[in-house]
Design a protein around this motif. Structure first.
Motif, short mmCIF file in Angstrom:
data_model
loop_
_atom_site.label_atom_id
_atom_site.label_comp_id
_atom_site.label_asym_id
_atom_site.label_seq_id
_atom_site.Cartn_x
_atom_site.Cartn_y
_atom_site.Cartn_z
N ILE A 1 0.85 -1.20 0.00
CA ILE A 1 0.00 0.00 0.00
C ILE A 1 0.88 1.25 0.00
O ILE A 1 0.57 2.24 -0.66
N GLU A 2 2.03 1.18 0.69
CA GLU A 2 2.94 2.32 0.69
C GLU A 2 3.46 2.57 -0.73
O GLU A 2 3.48 3.70 -1.23
N ALA A 3 3.88 1.47 -1.40
CA ALA A 3 4.37 1.62 -2.78
C ALA A 3 3.25 2.14 -3.68
O ALA A 3 3.45 3.01 -4.53
N ARG A 4 2.07 1.60 -3.47
CA ARG A 4 0.92 2.01 -4.29
C ARG A 4 0.62 3.50 -4.12
O ARG A 4 0.35 4.19 -5.09
N ALA A 5 0.69 3.94 -2.86
CA ALA A 5 0.38 5.36 -2.59
C ALA A 5 1.36 6.26 -3.34
O ALA A 5 0.98 7.33 -3.81
N GLY A 6 2.62 5.82 -3.48
CA GLY A 6 3.61 6.62 -4.20
C GLY A 6 3.36 6.63 -5.70
O GLY A 6 3.65 7.61 -6.38
N LEU A 7 2.81 5.52 -6.20
CA LEU A 7 2.62 5.39 -7.65
C LEU A 7 1.23 5.83 -8.11
O LEU A 7 1.07 6.39 -9.20
N LEU A 8 0.26 5.52 -7.27
CA LEU A 8 -1.13 5.74 -7.66
C LEU A 8 -1.88 6.41 -6.51
O LEU A 8 -2.65 5.76 -5.81
N PRO A 9 -1.64 7.69 -6.28
CA PRO A 9 -2.36 8.35 -5.17
C PRO A 9 -3.87 8.16 -5.31
O PRO A 9 -4.39 8.10 -6.42
N GLU A 10 -4.53 8.06 -4.15
CA GLU A 10 -5.98 7.83 -4.15
C GLU A 10 -6.70 8.90 -4.97
O GLU A 10 -6.33 10.07 -4.92
N VAL A 11 -7.71 8.48 -5.71
CA VAL A 11 -8.56 9.43 -6.42
C VAL A 11 -9.87 9.57 -5.65
O VAL A 11 -10.06 8.93 -4.61
N ASP A 12 -10.77 10.39 -6.17
CA ASP A 12 -12.06 10.62 -5.52
C ASP A 12 -12.78 9.29 -5.28
O ASP A 12 -12.83 8.45 -6.18
N ARG A 13 -13.31 9.09 -4.11
CA ARG A 13 -14.06 7.88 -3.71
C ARG A 13 -13.19 6.62 -3.66
O ARG A 13 -13.72 5.52 -3.69
#
Ligand SMILES: C[S@@+](CC[C@H](N)C(=O)[O-])C[C@H]1O[C@@H](n2cnc3c(N)ncnc32)[C@H](O)[C@@H]1O
Length: 283
Positions: free
Chosen positions: A127-139
Motif C-alpha cells: 500500500i505504501e508503494a501504491r500510494a507513491g505510484l497511484l495516489p488515491e482518487v475521488d471515492r
C-alpha cells in the motif's frame, strides 16, 4: 487530489510474496503490447517504468509462446473481474468495489461509474508503494492490512452494496483462510458479491515450485477447487457459480492469439480447472 511524484522509482523486493504482483502487472503490460485488440490498457506499462525492479528475465522471455500465454492469463483475469464488477454495479451503482490483494491493479478505477466507492486492500509495504505510484482518487481508499486480519472490513462502507474480488491472491491462502474471509464478509455485509479465481488440484501441483519459492512448503493446503459445489456449504443461502477463467467470459478475439494459445486456454479451463468463482450472498 494528491499528485504522484512521477520521478520517484519504487523498489520491489525480490523473493517476497509481494513480488507476486510483478507477474500479473508485467503480464498486462505484455498483453497490451502483443494483443491490443483484446486488451488495450497501457497503465501497466506506465507503472512498470516506475518500478525499481529487474525486469530483464521477464523481458528476455517476452517472445515465448508460453510467456505470452501467461500474459493472456493476467489480462483475461482482469477482464473477467471487470465483467463481474460492472454487472454488479448496474444493480448497485453506489456499491463498494473492494480489491482484495490489490497489488498495483487498477480494476476498480476501470469500472468507476462515478458513484461507487473503491477500496484497495494489501499488505502495508504494498500500500505504501501504491500510494507513491497511484495516489488515491475521488471515492478511492487504500487499506493497509493483512486480509486475514478482519479489521480491514471495518473500513469498508457497504451501505450501497459491496462486491469483493481477489485476482491471483487466494491461491496463496489455505482453504480454511479463504472460507473464514468469505464467512466474515457474509456476516458483516449481508448482501454482497464475492469473486475470486481458483485452480484445481492439477493446477496447484503445477504451481508447486512457485509456492515453494515464496516459502510455502505446505502448498497442498492452499485453496484449490475441483468442483464449485464444494463451496456451497461455506455460506448457507449463497448462490455459488463458476465460469472458465480463460474462455468463460470472452473468446480471446485477437489475431495475435495463436491456435496453441487457444488450446492452452481450453486446457487451462477444463483440465487445470482455472475458474472464476462467484458467490452471491443475500442478507
Ligand atoms: C499475484 S499478486 C496479485 C495482485 C493483483 N490482484 C493483480 O491482479 O495484479 C498477489 C497480491 O496479494 C497480496 N497479498 C498476499 N497475501 C496477502 C495478505 N495476507 N493480505 C493482503 N494482501 C496479500 C500481495 O501483496 C500481492 O499484492
Amino acid at each position: 487530489m494528491a499528485q504522484a511524484d512521477t520521478t520517484k522509482k519504487i523498489h520491489i523486493e525480490q523473493g517476497s510474496v509481494q513480488e507476486t504482483l510483478i507477474i500479473p502487472l508485467y503480464g498486462r503490460k505484455l498483453c497490451a503490447e502483443v494483443f491490443p485488440r483484446l486488451y488495450n490498457d497501457t497503465s501497466a506499462a506506465e507503472l512498470c517504468a516506475r518500478l525499481d525492479y529487474d525486469f530483464s528475465e521477464l523481458d528476455g522471455n517476452a517472445n515465448s509462446t508460453f510467456w505470452r500465454f501467461g500474459a493472456l492469463e493476467a489480462a483475461m483475469r482482469q477482464l473477467d473481474m471487470e465483467w463481474e464488477i460492472k454487472d454488479y454495479l448496474t444493480l448497485h451503482p453506489h456499491a463498494a468495489v473492494v480489491n482484495m490483494g490489490c497489488g498495483l491493479d487498477q480494476t476498480p478505477r476501470r469500472c468507476d461509474n462515478g458513484t461507487c466507492l473503491m477500496y484497495n486492500v494489501d499488505m502495508p509495504d504494498i500500500i505504501e508503494a501504491r500510494a507513491g505510484l497511484l495516489p488515491e482518487v475521488d471515492r478511492e481508499h487504500n487499506i493497509a492490512c493483512d486480509l486475514n486480519d478482519f479489521r480491514w472490513m471495518d473500513e469498508v462502507d457497504g451501505s450501497g452494496g459491496a462486491i469483493f474480488f481477489a485476482a491471483g491472491v487466494f491461491h496463496y491462502f489455505t482453504a480454511a483462510q479463504v472460507q473464514a474471509i468469505v464467512c466474515a464478509l457474509a456476516d458483516r455485509f449481508g448482501s454482497c458479491r464475492i469473486v475470486f479465481d481458483t485452480i484445481g488440484k492439477l493446477g496447484r501441483f503445477l504451481m508447486r515450485k512457485t509456492f515453494k519459492s515464496f516459502g510455502m512448503e505446505n502448498y497442498d493446503e492452499c485453496l484449490c477447487v475441483e468442483d464449485v459445489s464444494e463451496l456451497r456449504s461455506w455460506c448457507p443461502g449463497a448462490i455459488v457459480s463458476a465460469r472458465g477463467y480463460m474462455l468463460g467470459y470472452y473468446d480471446m478475439d485477437d489475431p495475435a492469439v495463436t491456435g496453441l494459445h487457444r488450446f492452452l486456454a481450453r486446457l487451462g479451463d477444463r483440465r487445470v480447472k482455472m475458474q472464476i468463482i462467484r458467490m452471491d450472498i443475500s442478507g
